[in-house]
Design a protein around this motif. Structure first.
Motif, PDB file in Angstrom:
ATOM      1  N   ALA A  26       0.842  -1.203   0.000  1.00 37.06           N
ATOM      2  CA  ALA A  26       0.000   0.000   0.000  1.00 37.06           C
ATOM      3  C   ALA A  26       0.873   1.248   0.000  1.00 37.06           C
ATOM      4  CB  ALA A  26      -0.928  -0.004   1.212  1.00 37.06           C
ATOM      5  N   GLU A  45      10.095   3.461   7.113  1.00 36.67           N
ATOM      6  CA  GLU A  45       9.891   2.035   7.357  1.00 36.67           C
ATOM      7  C   GLU A  45      10.496   1.670   8.705  1.00 36.67           C
ATOM      8  OE1 GLU A  45       8.803  -0.786   7.674  1.00 36.67           O
ATOM      9  OE2 GLU A  45       9.267  -2.010   5.898  1.00 36.67           O
ATOM     10  N   ASN A  55       3.848  -7.220   5.682  1.00 38.60           N
ATOM     11  CA  ASN A  55       3.164  -8.467   5.333  1.00 38.60           C
ATOM     12  C   ASN A  55       3.201  -8.707   3.832  1.00 38.60           C
ATOM     13  OD1 ASN A  55       2.493  -9.312   7.856  1.00 38.60           O
ATOM     14  ND2 ASN A  55       0.409  -8.511   7.824  1.00 38.60           N
ATOM     15  N   SER A  56       3.249  -7.639   3.063  1.00 39.40           N
ATOM     16  CA  SER A  56       3.242  -7.780   1.596  1.00 39.40           C
ATOM     17  C   SER A  56       4.362  -8.716   1.146  1.00 39.40           C
ATOM     18  CB  SER A  56       3.408  -6.414   0.929  1.00 39.40           C
ATOM     19  OG  SER A  56       2.403  -5.531   1.378  1.00 39.40           O
ATOM     20  N   THR A  59       3.669 -12.561   1.397  1.00 36.35           N
ATOM     21  CA  THR A  59       2.578 -13.148   0.609  1.00 36.35           C
ATOM     22  C   THR A  59       3.110 -14.007  -0.530  1.00 36.35           C
ATOM     23  OG1 THR A  59       2.459 -11.415  -1.055  1.00 36.35           O
ATOM     24  CG2 THR A  59       1.232 -11.026   0.959  1.00 36.35           C
ATOM     25  N   SER A  62      -0.446 -13.203  -4.680  1.00 33.97           N
ATOM     26  CA  SER A  62      -1.686 -13.459  -5.444  1.00 33.97           C
ATOM     27  C   SER A  62      -2.629 -12.268  -5.302  1.00 33.97           C
ATOM     28  CB  SER A  62      -2.420 -14.683  -4.911  1.00 33.97           C
ATOM     29  OG  SER A  62      -1.529 -15.660  -4.486  1.00 33.97           O
ATOM     30  N   ALA A 189       7.544   5.582  12.948  1.00 31.92           N
ATOM     31  CA  ALA A 189       6.708   6.740  13.241  1.00 31.92           C
ATOM     32  C   ALA A 189       6.089   6.541  14.619  1.00 31.92           C
ATOM     33  CB  ALA A 189       5.629   6.886  12.184  1.00 31.92           C
ATOM     34  N   ASN A 251       3.965  -4.745  12.512  1.00 29.17           N
ATOM     35  CA  ASN A 251       2.617  -4.156  12.418  1.00 29.17           C
ATOM     36  C   ASN A 251       1.909  -4.234  13.768  1.00 29.17           C
ATOM     37  OD1 ASN A 251       3.295  -3.865   9.778  1.00 29.17           O
ATOM     38  ND2 ASN A 251       1.688  -5.176   8.951  1.00 29.17           N
ATOM     39  N   ASP A 254       0.454   0.954  15.231  1.00 30.80           N
ATOM     40  CA  ASP A 254       0.891   2.347  15.456  1.00 30.80           C
ATOM     41  C   ASP A 254       0.086   3.359  14.644  1.00 30.80           C
ATOM     42  OD1 ASP A 254       2.821   1.338  17.078  1.00 30.80           O
ATOM     43  OD2 ASP A 254       4.511   1.798  15.758  1.00 30.80           O
ATOM     44  N   GLU A 469      -3.998  -2.313   5.182  1.00 31.14           N
ATOM     45  CA  GLU A 469      -4.615  -3.058   6.281  1.00 31.14           C
ATOM     46  C   GLU A 469      -5.287  -2.175   7.313  1.00 31.14           C
ATOM     47  OE1 GLU A 469      -1.593  -5.410   8.145  1.00 31.14           O
ATOM     48  OE2 GLU A 469      -1.594  -6.903   6.544  1.00 31.14           O
ATOM     49  N   LEU A 485      -3.889  -7.510  -1.052  1.00 32.24           N
ATOM     50  CA  LEU A 485      -2.961  -6.787  -1.925  1.00 32.24           C
ATOM     51  C   LEU A 485      -3.720  -5.852  -2.855  1.00 32.24           C
ATOM     52  CD1 LEU A 485      -0.381  -9.603  -2.770  1.00 32.24           C
ATOM     53  CD2 LEU A 485      -0.024  -7.612  -1.292  1.00 32.24           C
TER      54      LEU A 485
HETATM   55  C1  LIG Z   1       1.834 -15.090   5.157  1.00 29.62           C
HETATM   56  C2  LIG Z   1       0.897 -14.135   4.461  1.00 29.62           C
HETATM   57  C3  LIG Z   1       0.434 -14.448   3.193  1.00 29.62           C
HETATM   58  C4  LIG Z   1      -0.453 -13.576   2.545  1.00 29.62           C
HETATM   59  N1  LIG Z   1      -0.818 -13.861   1.260  1.00 29.62           N
HETATM   60  C5  LIG Z   1      -1.547 -12.949   0.569  1.00 29.62           C
HETATM   61  C6  LIG Z   1      -1.778 -13.099  -0.824  1.00 29.62           C
HETATM   62  O1  LIG Z   1      -1.251 -14.023  -1.469  1.00 29.62           O
HETATM   63  N2  LIG Z   1      -2.558 -12.176  -1.450  1.00 29.62           N
HETATM   64  C7  LIG Z   1      -3.086 -11.094  -0.779  1.00 29.62           C
HETATM   65  O2  LIG Z   1      -3.795 -10.300  -1.386  1.00 29.62           O
HETATM   66  N3  LIG Z   1      -2.828 -10.896   0.528  1.00 29.62           N
HETATM   67  C8  LIG Z   1      -2.072 -11.784   1.212  1.00 29.62           C
HETATM   68  N4  LIG Z   1      -1.789 -11.553   2.527  1.00 29.62           N
HETATM   69  C9  LIG Z   1      -2.324 -10.328   3.153  1.00 29.62           C
HETATM   70  C10 LIG Z   1      -1.460  -9.146   2.708  1.00 29.62           C
HETATM   71  O3  LIG Z   1      -0.147  -9.381   3.116  1.00 29.62           O
HETATM   72  C11 LIG Z   1      -1.884  -7.829   3.313  1.00 29.62           C
HETATM   73  O4  LIG Z   1      -3.246  -7.644   3.198  1.00 29.62           O
HETATM   74  C12 LIG Z   1      -1.175  -6.686   2.585  1.00 29.62           C
HETATM   75  O5  LIG Z   1       0.132  -7.031   2.255  1.00 29.62           O
HETATM   76  C13 LIG Z   1      -1.156  -5.477   3.457  1.00 29.62           C
HETATM   77  O6  LIG Z   1      -0.403  -4.464   2.831  1.00 29.62           O
HETATM   78  P1  LIG Z   1      -0.067  -3.148   3.618  1.00 29.62           P
HETATM   79  O7  LIG Z   1       0.820  -2.368   2.739  1.00 29.62           O
HETATM   80  O8  LIG Z   1      -1.300  -2.547   4.160  1.00 29.62           O
HETATM   81  O9  LIG Z   1       0.740  -3.650   4.925  1.00 29.62           O
HETATM   82  P2  LIG Z   1       2.202  -4.240   5.053  1.00 29.62           P
HETATM   83  O10 LIG Z   1       2.657  -4.864   3.783  1.00 29.62           O
HETATM   84  O11 LIG Z   1       2.214  -5.097   6.260  1.00 29.62           O
HETATM   85  O12 LIG Z   1       3.106  -2.975   5.278  1.00 29.62           O
HETATM   86  C14 LIG Z   1       3.077  -2.251   6.488  1.00 29.62           C
HETATM   87  C15 LIG Z   1       4.417  -1.561   6.647  1.00 29.62           C
HETATM   88  O13 LIG Z   1       4.393  -0.636   7.723  1.00 29.62           O
HETATM   89  C16 LIG Z   1       5.597  -0.754   8.464  1.00 29.62           C
HETATM   90  N5  LIG Z   1       5.338  -0.188   9.803  1.00 29.62           N
HETATM   91  C17 LIG Z   1       4.539  -0.651  10.781  1.00 29.62           C
HETATM   92  N6  LIG Z   1       4.509   0.224  11.812  1.00 29.62           N
HETATM   93  C18 LIG Z   1       5.291   1.275  11.450  1.00 29.62           C
HETATM   94  C19 LIG Z   1       5.650   2.506  12.053  1.00 29.62           C
HETATM   95  N7  LIG Z   1       5.188   2.866  13.272  1.00 29.62           N
HETATM   96  N8  LIG Z   1       6.490   3.357  11.407  1.00 29.62           N
HETATM   97  C20 LIG Z   1       6.979   3.031  10.180  1.00 29.62           C
HETATM   98  N9  LIG Z   1       6.671   1.873   9.551  1.00 29.62           N
HETATM   99  C21 LIG Z   1       5.830   1.016  10.174  1.00 29.62           C
HETATM  100  C22 LIG Z   1       5.911  -2.224   8.382  1.00 29.62           C
HETATM  101  O14 LIG Z   1       7.243  -2.498   8.691  1.00 29.62           O
HETATM  102  C23 LIG Z   1       5.561  -2.503   6.924  1.00 29.62           C
HETATM  103  O15 LIG Z   1       6.596  -2.126   6.067  1.00 29.62           O
HETATM  104  C24 LIG Z   1      -0.901 -12.396   3.199  1.00 29.62           C
HETATM  105  C25 LIG Z   1      -0.403 -12.077   4.456  1.00 29.62           C
HETATM  106  C26 LIG Z   1       0.500 -12.928   5.091  1.00 29.62           C
HETATM  107  C27 LIG Z   1       1.027 -12.538   6.442  1.00 29.62           C
END
Ligand SMILES: Cc1cc2nc3c(=O)[nH]c(=O)nc-3n(C[C@H](O)[C@H](O)[C@H](O)COP(=O)(O)OP(=O)(O)OC[C@H]3O[C@@H](n4cnc5c(N)ncnc54)[C@H](O)[C@@H]3O)c2cc1C
Length: 503
Positions: A26, A45, A55-56, A59, A62, A189, A251, A254, A469, A485
């Motif tokens: 995201a 980050e 979490n991305s 994954t 997919s 942050a 995650n 925060d 998320e 995703l």
């Molecule tokens: C094992 C697994 C398999 C999955 N498989 C799939 C799949 O195949 N397809 C799918 O659609 N979804 C899948 N998901 C769900 C998917 O991962 C999430 O829905 C999606 O990646 C979330 O993206 P995001 O960018 O919101 O969060 P994230 O990718 O989790 O990114 C959040 C970021 O914020 C950072 N962060 C957190 N707190 C702070 C802070 N205070 N200051 C600075 N940085 C911070 C973290 O380090 C991270 O970089 C899976 C999840 C897991 C755990």
């Protein structure tokens, strides 16, 4: 890797025009979209670079997307070969089906405005990512079965990023850097800078030092609270402290906390989360070397047994894409928070790749009696009674077909199985021990169609956007596989574009 481009700032007292908190899918989509609007972008980050991507990165990559037949798949996968096209029935995934899936699995709770954006912008957003250098391929391994010599896709989930989650994060990070976004790792942050009306930046801890970074806008894209056992217990309920975390340990809620502290509106299913069956002996948090392979998702072709030796859920209620995200909770509710997945050799060939990893909790035996005593923690007599009743209840007169909901059910059990029922009698029998693995939490912040965070007075908080998320209102109780995703990409792109234009 060094930061390749210093932000090209409109005002010198600012660290950036747009600060993006997080560096997952995201956040990276937000950074790319903000750069398209000419904004200077700084990503923060919390993790060190080697653990970055949230979490991305864990994954399979997919992504659920609306498409109309092979033509659209070819747009997303331009290097699809003639042989692949010839040997594959891609089907299609119409917008109406995506709308239906979201409504059905969330029991009609999903926010209609958010779902409208998610569905109608899914294809365009994926094509936009492709244009930024993200490559996709069909998910032959997990989402297609071979029928009469042709691959047939099922369950509305057809493409994945090349290299899975690590590939997706690497390709997006490369694109963001190429576009001139800067990334600061180990930068957590802590709070939002807020003058009582608008957000003016963030306070961070970077390598031990606390700093204030000013910006015109902040995009929160830093995940849910799944890695925070205290919040899980507080909001998801007792027992959730015992769940294993499938992905990132960073995650911890925060972004949600920071926004609530300045008056943002909480929204969505705060007591709900995405949770799956996960190897009983998996570590506390995800392991990037194993990725998502601790999951065990072939249960629709077997049965699930608890400590009493009893079945407790309809394993074949629907395709795995529509049940897997809610069955982790069901396992957590069993005595001892574990279950055994049971298969025999008739369905062995249908097991997904994750059943072949080294880090697996597995037993096998040639006879049912020997097998019953190998299932650690299970009442053997109860199990033998269950299997006898199970084998007698399978409607073997109905043909078995894994590519459709075949209606091959059991009849007369306390909990019947609706599809894909097979007798368990062809040795060696196999058992896989699972517990609950939490993926991400559903409760979060309320946003509008521009991804602006709304206050408890339902007004946009100037300068604050959110994606991924930590957006509430999309998922309740359950979730269609591959939507996380897509949601991060769609709302990340909207948030970045809105913030980037607001300078
Ligand atoms: C094992 C697994 C398999 C999955 N498989 C799939 C799949 O195949 N397809 C799918 O659609 N979804 C899948 N998901 C769900 C998917 O991962 C999430 O829905 C999606 O990646 C979330 O993206 P995001 O960018 O919101 O969060 P994230 O990718 O989790 O990114 C959040 C970021 O914020 C950072 N962060 C957190 N707190 C702070 C802070 N205070 N200051 C600075 N940085 C911070 C973290 O380090 C991270 O970089 C899976 C999840 C897991 C755990």
């Amino acid at each position: 890797m060094p930061d390749l481009a210093a932000p090209d700032l409109a005002a010198p007292d600012l660290a950036a025009d747009v600060i993006v908190v997080g560096a997952g899918n995201a956040a990276l989509c937000a950074a790319l979209a903000a750069r398209e609007r000419g904004a200077a972008v700084l990503m923060l980050e919390a993790a060190p670079e080697e653990e970055s991507g949230g979490n991305s990165r864990f994954t399979a990559g997919s992504i659920r997307v609306v498409y109309d037949g092979v033509g659209d798949i070819r747009t997303l996968v331009p290097d699809l070969s003639a042989a692949e096209i010839e040997s594959t029935d891609f089907g299609s995934y119409p917008a109406e089906q995506f709308f239906d899936d979201m409504a059905r699995v969330t029991q009609h709770r999903a926010d209609p405005d958010l779902v409208e954006l998610l569905v109608t912008k899914s294809f365009g957003t994926l094509d936009w990512m492709r244009g930024k250098g993200v490559r996709f391929i069909p998910i032959y391994g997990r989402q297609a079965f071979k029928v009469d010599g042709r691959f047939k896709f099922w369950g509305g989930l057809t493409v994945e990023a090349v290299g899975g989650g690590p590939g997706l994060v690497a390709m997006l990070t490369r694109a963001a850097r190429r576009a001139g976004a800067a990334v600061r790792y180990r930068a957590r942050a802590l709070d939002l800078l807020f003058d009582g009306n608008r957000v003016e930046g963030v306070r961070i801890r970077h390598e031990g030092a606390v700093q204030e970074l000013r910006s015109r806008c902040v995009v929160l894209a830093c995940g849910g609270f799944e890695a925070n056992p205290e919040w899980r217990t507080r909001y998801l309920g007792p027992g959730w402290d015992l769940a294993k975390v499938r992905g990132s340990r960073y995650n911890t809620g925060d972004g949600i906390r920071m926004a609530l502290e300045i008056g943002a509106s909480p929204y969505g299913n705060w007591s709900g989360c995405h949770a799956v069956q996960w190897d009983l002996n998996a570590p506390e948090f995800g392991d990037l070397a194993v990725g998502d392979q601790f999951q065990k998702h072939s249960y629709p072709f077997g049965i699930l047994i608890n400590a009493k030796g009893e079945r407790f859920v309809d394993e074949g209620a629907d395709f795995r894409n529509y049940t897997y995200a809610k069955y982790g909770r069901v396992v957590l509710e069993q005595p001892g928070q574990f279950a055994w997945q049971i298969f025999d050799q008739k369905v062995k060939h249908l097991q997904r790749d994750e059943y072949k990893i080294r880090q697996i909790t597995k037993v096998a035996a040639a006879t049912i009696e020997e097998f019953a005593h190998k299932l650690d923690g299970v009442n053997a007599a109860g199990f033998l009674t269950t299997i006898k009743a199970w084998n007698a209840a399978v409607r073997t007169d109905i043909p078995f077909n894994p590519t459709v909901k075949d209606g091959r059910r059991t009849q007369g059990l306390a909990i019947d199985k609706s599809n894909w029922a097979n007798t368990i009698d062809t040795p060696p029998l196999e058992g896989y021990a699972v517990t609950c693995g939490v993926t991400f939490t559903f409760g979060g912040l309320r946003i509008n169609n521009e991804a602006q965070v709304l206050s408890t007075d339902y007004q946009p908080i100037p300068g604050l956007y959110a994606a991924g998320e930590l957006v509430g209102g999309l998922f309740y109780f359950n979730y269609p596989g591959g939507t996380g995703l897509m949601s991060g990409a769609v709302f990340g792109r909207i948030a970045g574009a809105s913030a980037g234009a607001n300078r």
